[in-house]
Design an enzyme around this catalytic site. Sequence first.
Site, PDB file in Angstrom:
ATOM      1  N   LEU A 134      -9.424  -1.965  -5.963  1.00  0.00           N
ATOM      2  CA  LEU A 134      -8.751  -3.085  -5.284  1.00  0.00           C
ATOM      3  C   LEU A 134      -9.582  -3.640  -4.131  1.00  0.00           C
ATOM      4  N   LEU A 179       0.375  -1.746  -8.466  1.00  0.00           N
ATOM      5  CA  LEU A 179       0.915  -0.503  -7.896  1.00  0.00           C
ATOM      6  C   LEU A 179      -0.146   0.263  -7.098  1.00  0.00           C
ATOM      7  N   GLN A 221      -3.315   2.718  -0.901  1.00  0.00           N
ATOM      8  CA  GLN A 221      -3.313   3.921  -0.060  1.00  0.00           C
ATOM      9  C   GLN A 221      -1.855   3.988   0.386  1.00  0.00           C
ATOM     10  N   TYR A 264      -8.860   1.012   6.400  1.00  0.00           N
ATOM     11  CA  TYR A 264      -8.942   1.240   4.952  1.00  0.00           C
ATOM     12  C   TYR A 264      -7.609   0.879   4.298  1.00  0.00           C
ATOM     13  N   SER A 299       7.586  -2.532  -0.235  1.00  0.00           N
ATOM     14  CA  SER A 299       8.157  -1.234   0.164  1.00  0.00           C
ATOM     15  C   SER A 299       9.235  -1.374   1.238  1.00  0.00           C
ATOM     16  N   GLU A 353       9.377   0.491   3.579  1.00  0.00           N
ATOM     17  CA  GLU A 353       8.672   0.777   4.831  1.00  0.00           C
ATOM     18  C   GLU A 353       8.469  -0.515   5.639  1.00  0.00           C
ATOM     19  N   TYR A 376       0.450   1.156   7.254  1.00  0.00           N
ATOM     20  CA  TYR A 376       0.853   0.977   5.856  1.00  0.00           C
ATOM     21  C   TYR A 376       1.942  -0.097   5.753  1.00  0.00           C
ATOM     22  N   LYS A 392       1.772  -3.694   3.834  1.00  0.00           N
ATOM     23  CA  LYS A 392       2.721  -4.098   2.781  1.00  0.00           C
ATOM     24  C   LYS A 392       3.388  -5.431   3.119  1.00  0.00           C
ATOM     25  N   ARG A 452       5.514  13.262  -8.197  1.00  0.00           N
ATOM     26  CA  ARG A 452       5.277  12.794  -6.833  1.00  0.00           C
ATOM     27  C   ARG A 452       4.075  13.525  -6.248  1.00  0.00           C
ATOM     28  N   GLU A 464       1.811  15.671  -3.871  1.00  0.00           N
ATOM     29  CA  GLU A 464       2.237  16.923  -3.229  1.00  0.00           C
ATOM     30  C   GLU A 464       2.369  16.830  -1.718  1.00  0.00           C
ATOM     31  N   ARG A 522       8.247  16.367  -2.453  1.00  0.00           N
ATOM     32  CA  ARG A 522       7.454  17.225  -3.347  1.00  0.00           C
ATOM     33  C   ARG A 522       6.880  18.413  -2.571  1.00  0.00           C
TER      34      ARG A 522
HETATM   35  P1  NAP Z   1       0.717   6.917  -5.593  1.00  0.00           P
HETATM   36  O1  NAP Z   1       1.236   8.010  -6.463  1.00  0.00           O
HETATM   37  O2  NAP Z   1       0.103   7.229  -4.280  1.00  0.00           O
HETATM   38  O3  NAP Z   1      -0.327   6.089  -6.471  1.00  0.00           O
HETATM   39  C1  NAP Z   1      -1.193   5.134  -5.869  1.00  0.00           C
HETATM   40  C2  NAP Z   1      -2.171   4.647  -6.918  1.00  0.00           C
HETATM   41  O4  NAP Z   1      -3.091   3.732  -6.304  1.00  0.00           O
HETATM   42  C3  NAP Z   1      -3.033   5.765  -7.549  1.00  0.00           C
HETATM   43  O5  NAP Z   1      -3.233   5.476  -8.900  1.00  0.00           O
HETATM   44  C4  NAP Z   1      -4.345   5.617  -6.784  1.00  0.00           C
HETATM   45  O6  NAP Z   1      -5.456   6.123  -7.476  1.00  0.00           O
HETATM   46  C5  NAP Z   1      -4.411   4.107  -6.676  1.00  0.00           C
HETATM   47  N1  NAP Z   1      -5.375   3.634  -5.674  1.00  0.00           N
HETATM   48  C6  NAP Z   1      -5.569   4.099  -4.416  1.00  0.00           C
HETATM   49  N2  NAP Z   1      -6.564   3.418  -3.828  1.00  0.00           N
HETATM   50  C7  NAP Z   1      -7.021   2.523  -4.726  1.00  0.00           C
HETATM   51  C8  NAP Z   1      -8.066   1.552  -4.727  1.00  0.00           C
HETATM   52  N3  NAP Z   1      -8.868   1.369  -3.657  1.00  0.00           N
HETATM   53  N4  NAP Z   1      -8.254   0.784  -5.832  1.00  0.00           N
HETATM   54  C9  NAP Z   1      -7.475   0.972  -6.921  1.00  0.00           C
HETATM   55  N5  NAP Z   1      -6.487   1.881  -6.995  1.00  0.00           N
HETATM   56  C10 NAP Z   1      -6.256   2.650  -5.905  1.00  0.00           C
HETATM   57  O7  NAP Z   1       1.880   5.843  -5.298  1.00  0.00           O
HETATM   58  P2  NAP Z   1       3.275   5.628  -6.058  1.00  0.00           P
HETATM   59  O8  NAP Z   1       4.297   6.481  -5.411  1.00  0.00           O
HETATM   60  O9  NAP Z   1       3.054   5.673  -7.508  1.00  0.00           O
HETATM   61  O10 NAP Z   1       3.617   4.132  -5.609  1.00  0.00           O
HETATM   62  C11 NAP Z   1       3.153   3.012  -6.369  1.00  0.00           C
HETATM   63  C12 NAP Z   1       3.126   1.788  -5.476  1.00  0.00           C
HETATM   64  O11 NAP Z   1       4.432   1.530  -4.960  1.00  0.00           O
HETATM   65  C13 NAP Z   1       2.226   1.907  -4.257  1.00  0.00           C
HETATM   66  O12 NAP Z   1       1.692   0.628  -3.986  1.00  0.00           O
HETATM   67  C14 NAP Z   1       3.169   2.314  -3.144  1.00  0.00           C
HETATM   68  O13 NAP Z   1       2.650   1.909  -1.898  1.00  0.00           O
HETATM   69  C15 NAP Z   1       4.406   1.540  -3.533  1.00  0.00           C
HETATM   70  N6  NAP Z   1       5.691   2.113  -3.134  1.00  0.00           N
HETATM   71  C16 NAP Z   1       5.992   3.412  -3.419  1.00  0.00           C
HETATM   72  C17 NAP Z   1       7.232   3.920  -3.094  1.00  0.00           C
HETATM   73  C18 NAP Z   1       7.612   5.344  -3.399  1.00  0.00           C
HETATM   74  O14 NAP Z   1       8.597   5.822  -2.821  1.00  0.00           O
HETATM   75  N7  NAP Z   1       6.923   6.012  -4.310  1.00  0.00           N
HETATM   76  C19 NAP Z   1       8.179   3.085  -2.461  1.00  0.00           C
HETATM   77  C20 NAP Z   1       7.847   1.763  -2.221  1.00  0.00           C
HETATM   78  C21 NAP Z   1       6.600   1.265  -2.565  1.00  0.00           C
HETATM   79  P3  NAP Z   1      -5.808   7.724  -7.447  1.00  0.00           P
HETATM   80  O15 NAP Z   1      -4.880   8.362  -8.469  1.00  0.00           O
HETATM   81  O16 NAP Z   1      -7.238   7.755  -7.838  1.00  0.00           O
HETATM   82  O17 NAP Z   1      -5.520   8.204  -6.051  1.00  0.00           O
HETATM   83  O1  G4F Z   2       7.771  11.542   2.096  1.00  0.00           O
HETATM   84  P1  G4F Z   2       7.243  10.696   3.192  1.00  0.00           P
HETATM   85  O2  G4F Z   2       5.815  10.872   3.565  1.00  0.00           O
HETATM   86  O3  G4F Z   2       7.588   9.196   2.794  1.00  0.00           O
HETATM   87  P2  G4F Z   2       7.657   7.826   3.640  1.00  0.00           P
HETATM   88  O4  G4F Z   2       6.898   7.909   4.906  1.00  0.00           O
HETATM   89  O5  G4F Z   2       9.105   7.446   3.737  1.00  0.00           O
HETATM   90  O6  G4F Z   2       6.878   6.820   2.671  1.00  0.00           O
HETATM   91  C1  G4F Z   2       7.138   6.807   1.280  1.00  0.00           C
HETATM   92  O7  G4F Z   2       8.169   5.888   1.021  1.00  0.00           O
HETATM   93  C2  G4F Z   2       7.850   4.499   1.309  1.00  0.00           C
HETATM   94  C3  G4F Z   2       9.089   3.678   0.987  1.00  0.00           C
HETATM   95  O8  G4F Z   2       9.885   3.544   2.129  1.00  0.00           O
HETATM   96  C4  G4F Z   2       6.664   4.111   0.461  1.00  0.00           C
HETATM   97  F1  G4F Z   2       6.389   2.792   0.646  1.00  0.00           F
HETATM   98  C5  G4F Z   2       5.471   4.972   0.816  1.00  0.00           C
HETATM   99  O9  G4F Z   2       4.368   4.626  -0.030  1.00  0.00           O
HETATM  100  C6  G4F Z   2       5.834   6.437   0.555  1.00  0.00           C
HETATM  101  O10 G4F Z   2       6.010   6.608  -0.829  1.00  0.00           O
HETATM  102  O11 G4F Z   2       8.108  10.944   4.528  1.00  0.00           O
HETATM  103  C7  G4F Z   2       9.525  10.808   4.519  1.00  0.00           C
HETATM  104  C8  G4F Z   2      10.065  11.289   5.861  1.00  0.00           C
HETATM  105  C9  G4F Z   2       9.378  10.666   7.081  1.00  0.00           C
HETATM  106  O12 G4F Z   2      10.353  10.290   8.018  1.00  0.00           O
HETATM  107  C10 G4F Z   2       8.530  11.806   7.644  1.00  0.00           C
HETATM  108  O13 G4F Z   2       8.341  11.741   9.060  1.00  0.00           O
HETATM  109  O14 G4F Z   2       9.841  12.708   5.956  1.00  0.00           O
HETATM  110  C11 G4F Z   2       9.376  13.003   7.263  1.00  0.00           C
HETATM  111  N1  G4F Z   2       8.628  14.272   7.219  1.00  0.00           N
HETATM  112  C12 G4F Z   2       8.981  15.402   7.889  1.00  0.00           C
HETATM  113  N2  G4F Z   2       8.082  16.352   7.671  1.00  0.00           N
HETATM  114  C13 G4F Z   2       7.497  14.504   6.546  1.00  0.00           C
HETATM  115  C14 G4F Z   2       7.143  15.837   6.833  1.00  0.00           C
HETATM  116  N3  G4F Z   2       6.758  13.724   5.733  1.00  0.00           N
HETATM  117  C15 G4F Z   2       5.651  14.282   5.165  1.00  0.00           C
HETATM  118  N4  G4F Z   2       4.912  13.536   4.313  1.00  0.00           N
HETATM  119  N5  G4F Z   2       5.262  15.571   5.423  1.00  0.00           N
HETATM  120  C16 G4F Z   2       5.978  16.383   6.252  1.00  0.00           C
HETATM  121  O15 G4F Z   2       5.612  17.539   6.483  1.00  0.00           O
END
Ligand code: NAP
Ligand code: G4F
Length: 337
Positions: free
Chosen positions: A65, A86, A89, A101, A131, A133, A154, A158, A189, A191, A196
């Site tokens: 990207l 999708l 970072q 980045y 998102s 977020e 982030y 977005k 998800r 790790e 997760r």
């Molecule tokens: P994810 O598991 O972190 O997957 C992100 C994907 O982006 C991976 O395939 C990653 O490749 C790829 N990527 C990272 N940097 C890149 C680059 N420079 N060029 C091309 N590809 C790149 O995220 P997800 O949970 O599936 O989420 C999918 C999308 O929805 C993301 O845009 C995320 O921000 C958004 N989103 C997620 C949630 C959520 O709760 N899961 C909620 C709202 C929005 P690698 O596998 O090589 O790392």
């Molecule tokens: O699981 P998280 O890292 O998710 P967060 O920050 O809500 O972001 C995820 O959801 C967004 C949608 O709203 C996506 F756009 C984004 O890409 C991602 O998928 O953290 C959830 C909550 C936060 O409040 C964090 O402060 O959990 C709290 N938390 C507490 N202890 C932790 C930890 N989060 C992480 N990652 N690790 C901890 O040890």
Amino acid sequence: MSKSALITGVTGQDGSYLAELLLAKGYTVHGLVRRSSSFNTERIDHIYQGPQEANRSLVLHHADLSDGVALVNLLRDLQPDEVYNLGAQSHVRVSFDAPLYTGDVTGLGALRLLEAVRASGISTRVYQASSSEMFGAAPPPQNESTPFHPRSPYGCAKVFGYWSTVNYREAYGMFAVNGILFNHESPRRGETFVTRKITRAVARIQAGLQDRLYLGNLDAVRDWGYAPEYVDAMWRMLQRDEPDDYVVATGEPATVRQFVETAFAHAGLEWAEYVRYDPKYERPSEVDALIGDASKAHDLLGWKASVKVEELARIMVDADIQHVSDQLAGATVRIDR
Ligand code: NAP
Ligand code: G4F
């Protein structure tokens, strides 16, 4: 003629489920994969088709990207009916350590893709992974009319991707939509996201492989849904007659603490014996509460979440227990577990 789609982020959680969904619908799926020094296709290994296979319905392409020229070339060659952006970072805490980045890939990356669609002169429908977020400090419940107040690099990136998508729709008449998805999880998800991290720790503690789980803020409220259901909402958005933006959420709040309690209890463990606080996992600015109102998606897309947070936690714990058990038995661990 079957449809074709390009998925950026096909190796991620959502990309893998979306690829499965589109393949099941008869699409030819093209996946954008970034170059890595080790294999990064674990989540799609079970649907992978090698370059030597005839009539492939899943084809992977190296690009990034951050490379706008590669995106233009890819889109011009493939001319997909649908593009799902999708790739990102996507880790909020990491975005404070790597803000530029994150802005480049997560924010500008969305604009590069939109501009690549425009520059290549093709007619395609674009989905942007926006998102919850972006709502950040805006009080819940949040819907499509709630003003954004992002609380992380982030979230800011977005918001840029969101408005770029709206702008290309308004300026160029592009069929471009934002899915404003609240947190969604699964056994695939990453790790280091909190759900997760918790369910993996539960499985490892139960197996005697780990004795502590360090977490940050347990009071944060999230609206956690099940990822396979959320990719279906993405697809539905691109099948509408008109482009629009939609919130996708369960509407049910839970604290991190409640998720911890449910996950440990499901494995017969008392969470307070194992969980410890580490400020390392706090964020410089936190998003306190995200609770989505997905009425519009329900009314116009016919979409509704069926898996709620307690069932989600149990699904993830069961999958991680199976995963650890397979690892201990030396079995080949498949991603479609
Ligand atoms: P994810 O598991 O972190 O997957 C992100 C994907 O982006 C991976 O395939 C990653 O490749 C790829 N990527 C990272 N940097 C890149 C680059 N420079 N060029 C091309 N590809 C790149 O995220 P997800 O949970 O599936 O989420 C999918 C999308 O929805 C993301 O845009 C995320 O921000 C958004 N989103 C997620 C949630 C959520 O709760 N899961 C909620 C709202 C929005 P690698 O596998 O090589 O790392
Ligand atoms: O699981 P998280 O890292 O998710 P967060 O920050 O809500 O972001 C995820 O959801 C967004 C949608 O709203 C996506 F756009 C984004 O890409 C991602 O998928 O953290 C959830 C909550 C936060 O409040 C964090 O402060 O959990 C709290 N938390 C507490 N202890 C932790 C930890 N989060 C992480 N990652 N690790 C901890 O040890």
